[in-house]
Design an enzyme around this catalytic site. Structure first.
Site, PDB file in Angstrom:
ATOM      1  N   THR A   8       0.779  -1.263  -0.202  1.00  0.00           N
ATOM      2  CA  THR A   8       0.076   0.047   0.071  1.00  0.00           C
ATOM      3  C   THR A   8       0.962   1.263   0.046  1.00  0.00           C
ATOM      4  O   THR A   8       1.738   1.553   0.934  1.00  0.00           O
ATOM      5  CB  THR A   8      -0.777   0.044   1.197  1.00  0.00           C
ATOM      6  OG1 THR A   8      -1.600  -1.488   1.246  1.00  0.00           O
ATOM      7  CG2 THR A   8      -1.975   1.290   1.092  1.00  0.00           C
ATOM      8  N   LYS A  33      -8.053   1.205  -3.251  1.00  0.00           N
ATOM      9  CA  LYS A  33      -7.460   0.845  -1.596  1.00  0.00           C
ATOM     10  C   LYS A  33      -7.638   2.128  -0.803  1.00  0.00           C
ATOM     11  O   LYS A  33      -8.257   1.767   0.240  1.00  0.00           O
ATOM     12  CB  LYS A  33      -6.270   0.222  -1.661  1.00  0.00           C
ATOM     13  CG  LYS A  33      -5.613   0.137  -0.501  1.00  0.00           C
ATOM     14  CD  LYS A  33      -5.788  -1.268   0.342  1.00  0.00           C
ATOM     15  CE  LYS A  33      -5.026  -1.150   1.708  1.00  0.00           C
ATOM     16  NZ  LYS A  33      -5.094  -2.350   2.200  1.00  0.00           N
ATOM     17  N   LYS A  48      -1.916   4.871   8.537  1.00  0.00           N
ATOM     18  CA  LYS A  48      -1.144   5.066   7.442  1.00  0.00           C
ATOM     19  C   LYS A  48      -2.100   5.382   6.222  1.00  0.00           C
ATOM     20  O   LYS A  48      -1.740   6.253   5.459  1.00  0.00           O
ATOM     21  CB  LYS A  48      -0.470   3.806   7.154  1.00  0.00           C
ATOM     22  CG  LYS A  48       0.452   3.610   5.870  1.00  0.00           C
ATOM     23  CD  LYS A  48       1.172   2.296   5.396  1.00  0.00           C
ATOM     24  CE  LYS A  48       1.532   2.354   3.980  1.00  0.00           C
ATOM     25  NZ  LYS A  48       2.114   1.052   3.725  1.00  0.00           N
TER      26      LYS A  48
HETATM   27  P1  NAD Z   1       6.264  -5.779   7.075  1.00  0.00           P
HETATM   28  O1  NAD Z   1       6.805  -4.553   8.021  1.00  0.00           O
HETATM   29  O2  NAD Z   1       5.732  -6.799   7.976  1.00  0.00           O
HETATM   30  O3  NAD Z   1       7.049  -6.173   5.751  1.00  0.00           O
HETATM   31  C1  NAD Z   1       7.826  -5.187   5.003  1.00  0.00           C
HETATM   32  C2  NAD Z   1       9.142  -6.085   4.596  1.00  0.00           C
HETATM   33  O4  NAD Z   1       9.949  -5.237   3.758  1.00  0.00           O
HETATM   34  C3  NAD Z   1      10.001  -6.264   6.028  1.00  0.00           C
HETATM   35  O5  NAD Z   1      10.199  -7.585   6.149  1.00  0.00           O
HETATM   36  C4  NAD Z   1      11.232  -5.391   5.691  1.00  0.00           C
HETATM   37  O6  NAD Z   1      12.493  -5.983   6.062  1.00  0.00           O
HETATM   38  C5  NAD Z   1      11.202  -5.629   4.110  1.00  0.00           C
HETATM   39  N1  NAD Z   1      12.085  -4.582   3.418  1.00  0.00           N
HETATM   40  C6  NAD Z   1      12.173  -3.053   3.722  1.00  0.00           C
HETATM   41  N2  NAD Z   1      12.837  -2.350   2.919  1.00  0.00           N
HETATM   42  C7  NAD Z   1      13.366  -3.293   2.150  1.00  0.00           C
HETATM   43  C8  NAD Z   1      13.973  -3.165   0.800  1.00  0.00           C
HETATM   44  N3  NAD Z   1      14.792  -2.101   0.451  1.00  0.00           N
HETATM   45  N4  NAD Z   1      14.450  -4.265   0.140  1.00  0.00           N
HETATM   46  C9  NAD Z   1      13.827  -5.511   0.642  1.00  0.00           C
HETATM   47  N5  NAD Z   1      12.917  -5.836   1.815  1.00  0.00           N
HETATM   48  C10 NAD Z   1      12.797  -4.516   2.490  1.00  0.00           C
HETATM   49  O7  NAD Z   1       5.035  -5.120   6.648  1.00  0.00           O
HETATM   50  P2  NAD Z   1       3.553  -5.827   6.103  1.00  0.00           P
HETATM   51  O8  NAD Z   1       2.548  -6.052   7.366  1.00  0.00           O
HETATM   52  O9  NAD Z   1       4.035  -7.332   5.433  1.00  0.00           O
HETATM   53  O10 NAD Z   1       3.213  -5.055   5.075  1.00  0.00           O
HETATM   54  C11 NAD Z   1       3.647  -4.752   3.786  1.00  0.00           C
HETATM   55  C12 NAD Z   1       2.595  -3.957   3.001  1.00  0.00           C
HETATM   56  O11 NAD Z   1       1.452  -4.300   2.968  1.00  0.00           O
HETATM   57  C13 NAD Z   1       2.432  -2.469   3.562  1.00  0.00           C
HETATM   58  O12 NAD Z   1       2.655  -1.570   2.458  1.00  0.00           O
HETATM   59  C14 NAD Z   1       1.201  -2.419   4.205  1.00  0.00           C
HETATM   60  O13 NAD Z   1       0.605  -1.257   4.229  1.00  0.00           O
HETATM   61  C15 NAD Z   1       0.530  -3.562   3.246  1.00  0.00           C
HETATM   62  N6  NAD Z   1      -0.817  -4.000   3.945  1.00  0.00           N
HETATM   63  C16 NAD Z   1      -0.678  -4.688   5.156  1.00  0.00           C
HETATM   64  C17 NAD Z   1      -1.603  -5.418   5.796  1.00  0.00           C
HETATM   65  C18 NAD Z   1      -1.535  -5.863   7.087  1.00  0.00           C
HETATM   66  O14 NAD Z   1      -2.381  -6.273   7.823  1.00  0.00           O
HETATM   67  N7  NAD Z   1      -0.085  -6.212   7.652  1.00  0.00           N
HETATM   68  C19 NAD Z   1      -2.994  -5.453   5.214  1.00  0.00           C
HETATM   69  C20 NAD Z   1      -3.025  -4.715   3.928  1.00  0.00           C
HETATM   70  C21 NAD Z   1      -2.022  -4.241   3.302  1.00  0.00           C
END
Ligand code: NAD
Length: 290
Positions: free
Chosen positions: A87, A162, A237
């Site tokens: 997102t 979204k 966010k």
């Molecule tokens: P998270 O923080 O658990 O995962 C993000 C991952 O990206 C981490 O493991 C981090 O180490 C990695 N990362 C950061 N910078 C990086 C880079 N330069 N190269 C490679 N990896 C890198 O977050 P999440 O909960 O998995 O969410 C991911 C996305 O999904 C976000 O944009 C969030 O808004 C969206 N989202 C999350 C949810 C939820 O319920 N968690 C629901 C819908 C959407």
């Protein structure tokens, strides 16, 4: 299919694992998180894209997406598809799309709804922006990771859908919580309140499917001490992204603006950090008018 998967956090890891379990050849990269079972670890984001027909990113925000895209776009083969499921702000989605297209790649913005449970269970909903051919290429993967993929339009349309959806969700959750808190003070039983509203014109997903009152309605994070679920931090966010987009598009969104301000207060200055977004109800319970 050969798939590169970048960002293996709470959402990315189970999504990548589901693709591998379905028989695809998945190579993953994350700066911190380990690769889930079935996914081969690469030494860099660019290395994860080597020979990939589709590269999926699942990253924290638009700034990180832009940095990762700058690294992977030159490493991808012409005709391959870059599919971002994070997102992020609409502007970042469109900027990445323009760069990828200029490099001869297909590109999609495909944020998800459904949370960690949906990612693990392969029941996410994908809201997708981008071209028809790229959508057709990735559709079989959406069908593994999710239960529904809606092609919403061109670049940025997925992110637009979204944040509009989540702006409605934030606003209706606040309205549902403040109505419960008012009902309490009027001496109305919560179960009766649920029975009436869930079958009357005040119904919504927040009331009917994710009731913020513990012990009332279907099982929800309220029944588990408001452990997320969908965290108040992530709602903040998404509401901020909606207001950033409204600013750019010159749209008047007073309810979205107020919802963003309330979640900001809850997460940053009260005790909302790390709580489910429905914990707005105990917040309102404790408060008084004025
Ligand atoms: P998270 O923080 O658990 O995962 C993000 C991952 O990206 C981490 O493991 C981090 O180490 C990695 N990362 C950061 N910078 C990086 C880079 N330069 N190269 C490679 N990896 C890198 O977050 P999440 O909960 O998995 O969410 C991911 C996305 O999904 C976000 O944009 C969030 O808004 C969206 N989202 C999350 C949810 C939820 O319920 N968690 C629901 C819908 C959407």
């Amino acid at each position: 299919m050969r798939i590169g998967f970048i960002g293996l956090g709470n959402m990315g890891a189970p999504m990548a694992a589901n693709l591998a379990a379905a028989g695809h050849q998945v190579t993953g990269f994350d700066t911190a998180a380990p690769c889930p079972e079935g996914v081969t670890a690469a030494a860099s984001a660019a290395a994860a894209c080597d020979g990939a027909e589709v590269v999926i990113t699942m990253l924290p925000n638009g700034q990180i997406l832009r940095a990762v895209a700058a690294e992977v776009i030159p490493a991808m083969a012409k005709g391959a598809v870059l599919c971002d499921c994070s997102t992020v702000d609409v502007d970042s989605a469109r900027a990445v799309a323009a760069e990828a297209e200029a490099a001869g790649l297909g590109v999609l913005d495909a944020p998800v709804s459904g949370g960690i449970g949906g990612a693990a269970g392969g029941t996410l909903t994908f809201m997708v922006g981008g071209g028809d051919a790229a959508f057709a290429t990735v559709k079989p993967l959406f069908d593994i990771m999710g239960q529904k993929a809606v092609h919403c339009g061109g670049a940025g349309a997925g992110q637009s859908a979204k944040i509009c959806n989540n702006m409605i969700l934030g606003v209706t959750m606040i309205a549902t919580c403040e109505a419960f808190a008012l009902a309490d003070k009027l001496g109305l039983d919560r179960a009766r309140m649920f029975d009436v509203v869930s079958t009357s014109s005040g119904y919504s997903w927040s009331m009917n499917a994710y009731c913020p009152a513990p012990g009332v309605g279907p099982q929800s994070p309220a029944d588990n001490g408001y452990k997320p679920g969908f965290s108040a931090d992530l709602m903040l966010k998404d509401l901020r992204l909606s207001q950033q987009a409204a600013e750019t598009a010159d749209a008047d969104t007073p309810m979205g603006q107020l919802a963003a301000a309330l979640y900001e207060q809850f997460v940053e200055r009260e005790d909302g950090h790390g709580m489910d977004f429905s914990a707005m109800l105990p917040r309102f319970e404790k408060r008084h008018r004025g």
